[in-house]
Design an enzyme around this catalytic site. Structure first.
Site, PDB file in Angstrom:
ATOM      1  N   GLU A  73       5.113   6.814   0.102  1.00 11.06           N
ATOM      2  CA  GLU A  73       4.603   6.699  -1.167  1.00 11.06           C
ATOM      3  C   GLU A  73       2.992   6.785  -0.881  1.00 11.06           C
ATOM      4  OE1 GLU A  73       7.298   4.824  -4.264  1.00 11.06           O
ATOM      5  OE2 GLU A  73       6.769   3.326  -2.996  1.00 11.06           O
ATOM      6  N   HIS A  92       0.036  -1.349  -3.750  1.00  9.63           N
ATOM      7  CA  HIS A  92       1.549  -0.862  -4.344  1.00  9.63           C
ATOM      8  C   HIS A  92       2.520  -1.936  -3.566  1.00  9.63           C
ATOM      9  CE1 HIS A  92       5.051   1.141  -5.522  1.00  9.63           C
ATOM     10  NE2 HIS A  92       5.345   1.254  -4.344  1.00  9.63           N
ATOM     11  N   HIS A  94       6.261  -4.380  -4.585  1.00  9.10           N
ATOM     12  CA  HIS A  94       7.513  -4.620  -5.546  1.00  9.10           C
ATOM     13  C   HIS A  94       7.881  -5.953  -5.684  1.00  9.10           C
ATOM     14  CE1 HIS A  94       9.351  -0.743  -3.252  1.00  9.10           C
ATOM     15  NE2 HIS A  94       8.178  -0.456  -3.996  1.00  9.10           N
ATOM     16  N   HIS A 160      10.914  -0.418 -10.310  1.00  3.64           N
ATOM     17  CA  HIS A 160      10.196   0.271  -8.863  1.00  3.64           C
ATOM     18  C   HIS A 160       9.159  -1.116  -8.458  1.00  3.64           C
ATOM     19  CE1 HIS A 160       7.972   3.197  -6.313  1.00  3.64           C
ATOM     20  NE2 HIS A 160       8.021   2.057  -5.740  1.00  3.64           N
TER      21      HIS A 160
HETATM   22 ZN    ZN Z   1       7.356   1.563  -3.892  1.00  4.19          ZN
END
Ligand code: ZN
Length: 239
Positions: A73, A92, A94, A160
């Protein structure tokens, strides 16, 4: 070292439960340090300095990556950094709380105040949502994420995770602080909904008494606290 310890904070505090998540730090107009995956990958909470590598925004390494690979990603980081010259760091990860709030449609309402001012202000300002639950592995998906973020500092990727950004000399600390605040907001919102969701929103005159206490308090001091927690857990990289 900074990015590696910041990854450890995300892992140790449950925002990145296992091996998923990464942080980037801009090193130039088209370059960044980014948390990569190495041959001994064991998860965010034990990120090693060698896992943090310099690449350009297309993912090409500045130096030979050896057995390391850039994250799938990477476009989340690359396209936000491309679209936002004011941004120097991107987180980033989760967080389960944010996932649940998004899936169940639990609104992130401004129901608390001085308990956590950055989280309260975040709720008051509103948190944008990227509605697709896809793996953001192509530049066009990264551009969608960057467009959904717009000029905001935090973004929910529904089904996500989250993306948060930071700017300036303490960009990593700021982006991590914003991720932690969003996690607090989501956890309170989910628990509040579970208890019946009767919490009233703050009146505007109380919102006006929730000042931004500034980066040295919100970001630097908070980050130092989390490094101290890592130290007590034997997880801090020192040196
Ligand atoms: Zn991710």
């Amino acid at each position: 070292m900074l990015v590696a310890n910041a990854c450890r904070v995300l892992g140790a505090r449950g925002l990145a439960e296992d091996i998923l998540g990464h942080i980037s730090l801009r090193t130039g107009r088209d370059r960044m340090l980014v948390r990569c995956r190495g041959p001994r990958e064991e998860g965010l909470f034990v990120t090693r300095p060698a896992d943090v590598r310099e690449v350009d925004l297309d993912g090409s390494p500045v130096d030979d990556l050896g057995d390391w690979a850039v994250p799938q990603e990477l476009p989340i980081h690359a396209e936000i950094l491309r679209a936002r010259p004011d941004v120097d760091a991107v987180v980033h990860c989760h967080p389960p709380s944010v996932l649940l709030a998004g899936l169940e449609g639990v609104p992130l309402r401004p129901v608390f105040g001085a308990y956590n001012i950055p989280a309260a202000r975040m709720a008051h300002d509103g948190v944008p949502v990227y509605p697709r639950s896809v793996l953001v592995r192509r530049p066009e998906l990264g551009r969608e994420v960057a467009a959904a973020l717009g000029t905001a500092s935090v973004l929910v990727l529904r089904g996500h995770g989250i993306a948060t950004v930071g700017s300036g000399p303490h960009a990593v600390e700021q982006a991590v602080g914003r991720a932690l605040a969003l996690d607090v907001l989501a956890r309170v919102s989910v628990e509040s909904a579970r208890l019946g969701g009767r919490a009233a929103e703050l009146p505007s005159e109380d919102v006006a008494e929730l000042p931004d206490l500034g980066g040295s308090f919100n970001d630097v001091m908070l980050f130092r606290h989390h490094l101290a927690r890592l130290r007590t857990e034997g997880l801090l990289l020192e040196g």
